[in-house]
Design an enzyme around this catalytic site. Sequence first.
Site, short mmCIF file in Angstrom:
data_model
loop_
_atom_site.label_atom_id
_atom_site.label_comp_id
_atom_site.label_asym_id
_atom_site.label_seq_id
_atom_site.Cartn_x
_atom_site.Cartn_y
_atom_site.Cartn_z
N GLY A 140 0.82 -1.20 0.00
CA GLY A 140 0.00 0.00 0.00
C GLY A 140 0.85 1.25 0.00
O GLY A 140 2.05 1.20 0.30
N SER B 167 -6.81 0.18 7.70
CA SER B 167 -6.20 1.25 8.51
C SER B 167 -7.25 1.82 9.44
O SER B 167 -8.45 1.82 9.13
CB SER B 167 -5.68 2.37 7.62
N TYR C 271 -6.46 8.14 0.56
CA TYR C 271 -5.94 7.08 1.44
C TYR C 271 -7.06 6.52 2.31
O TYR C 271 -7.31 5.30 2.32
CB TYR C 271 -4.81 7.62 2.31
P1 NAI Z 1 5.97 0.38 3.70
O1 NAI Z 1 6.13 1.53 2.78
O2 NAI Z 1 7.04 0.05 4.66
O3 NAI Z 1 5.64 -0.95 2.87
C1 NAI Z 1 4.74 -0.95 1.80
C2 NAI Z 1 5.19 -1.96 0.77
O4 NAI Z 1 4.25 -1.93 -0.32
C3 NAI Z 1 6.58 -1.63 0.19
O5 NAI Z 1 7.42 -2.77 0.24
C4 NAI Z 1 6.26 -1.21 -1.22
O6 NAI Z 1 7.29 -1.50 -2.16
C5 NAI Z 1 4.98 -1.99 -1.51
N1 NAI Z 1 4.28 -1.38 -2.64
C6 NAI Z 1 3.88 -0.08 -2.73
N2 NAI Z 1 3.39 0.15 -3.97
C7 NAI Z 1 3.49 -1.02 -4.65
C8 NAI Z 1 3.18 -1.39 -5.99
N3 NAI Z 1 2.70 -0.51 -6.89
N4 NAI Z 1 3.39 -2.67 -6.36
C9 NAI Z 1 3.92 -3.56 -5.47
N5 NAI Z 1 4.24 -3.26 -4.20
C10 NAI Z 1 4.04 -1.99 -3.80
O7 NAI Z 1 4.60 0.67 4.46
P2 NAI Z 1 3.86 -0.04 5.70
O8 NAI Z 1 3.65 0.99 6.71
O9 NAI Z 1 4.50 -1.32 6.04
O10 NAI Z 1 2.42 -0.32 5.03
C11 NAI Z 1 1.90 -1.60 4.82
C12 NAI Z 1 0.39 -1.50 4.81
O11 NAI Z 1 -0.04 -1.07 6.11
C13 NAI Z 1 -0.16 -0.48 3.82
O12 NAI Z 1 -1.30 -1.02 3.19
C14 NAI Z 1 -0.53 0.70 4.70
O13 NAI Z 1 -1.56 1.48 4.15
C15 NAI Z 1 -0.97 -0.02 5.96
N6 NAI Z 1 -0.95 0.83 7.16
C16 NAI Z 1 0.22 1.38 7.62
C17 NAI Z 1 0.20 2.18 8.75
C18 NAI Z 1 1.45 2.79 9.30
O14 NAI Z 1 1.35 3.65 10.23
N7 NAI Z 1 2.64 2.42 8.85
C19 NAI Z 1 -1.05 2.49 9.45
C20 NAI Z 1 -2.21 1.86 8.89
C21 NAI Z 1 -2.15 1.07 7.78
#
Ligand code: NAI
Length: 255
Positions: A71, A114, A153
């Site tokens: 995401g 989220s 988002y």
């Molecule tokens: P992050 O940025 O560390 O990891 C996200 C991963 O998704 C990355 O490895 C990235 O390469 C991959 N990604 C993004 N666009 C892509 C694409 N077009 N094709 C393939 N892969 C793609 O972020 P995080 O925080 O680990 O986020 C993971 C999930 O958790 C997301 O869905 C985010 O919305 C959700 N989330 C995160 C929160 C936070 O505070 N970190 C809070 C609530 C939800």
Amino acid sequence: MTVTVVTGSASGIGAAIRDQLVQAGHRVIGIDRQNAEITADLSTADGRQAAVEAALRACEGRLDGLVCCAGLGPTASSSSLIVSVNYFGMTELVNGLTPALARGTAPAILLIGSVASVHPGMDKLPMVTAMLNDDEAGARSQADAMGATQAAYAGSKYAVTVFARRQAVVLGPRGIRINVLAPGAVDTPLLQASLADARYGEAVRNFVAPVGRNAAPAEIAGMACFLQSAQASFVHGTVVFVDGGMDAMTRSDRF
Ligand code: NAI
């Protein structure tokens, strides 16, 4: 051995889920833009199709788990990109891999939503209606017309949660569980980008969970692994908040 596909496996929460699933004895097939078993861009229909086909080849048509974590946050370059990755990058993986999951053992799907999904008014956004109607072009243009990545988002996370709850009715009779895990603030590159952003940094810093801190990715992964496990065999169609009390703080009378 249980076989689970994890999208977004290269970073943050997805990487922590990947690690804990491997420790629990799963074989994990990671999908990400880089550093994964399957390299794919989930922002385009072609990229998603290629990811599904590669995953079906890797699991030989039989899958036990799917965790959609990939995401983008509000600092992404456009609202339309957020819509494509956060909504269609999850729903098309669910739809494409459901036949393989139906052949799996106690199969379970988890979508990472989220706490932002509970923002009021999300159900009224035209972009959300378009997402739920599976109209990617319409959702992208509505999102860009609104011009607020934070709304894209929250809207994408609301829509993917509604999608999962509707799918629960369809997938339950087929023996496939589906749930949503809604994290609060988690220390990952996505959150760091929001903190560093001139538009959002202060608001993110000031929105502190009742427990007084952000989560580590491993604290989210623990719940994800439970939801994918046999211990959660009657947990279906639900939204589990792992947010240090943020949801309770903002809407204590709604659950
Ligand atoms: P992050 O940025 O560390 O990891 C996200 C991963 O998704 C990355 O490895 C990235 O390469 C991959 N990604 C993004 N666009 C892509 C694409 N077009 N094709 C393939 N892969 C793609 O972020 P995080 O925080 O680990 O986020 C993971 C999930 O958790 C997301 O869905 C985010 O919305 C959700 N989330 C995160 C929160 C936070 O505070 N970190 C809070 C609530 C939800």
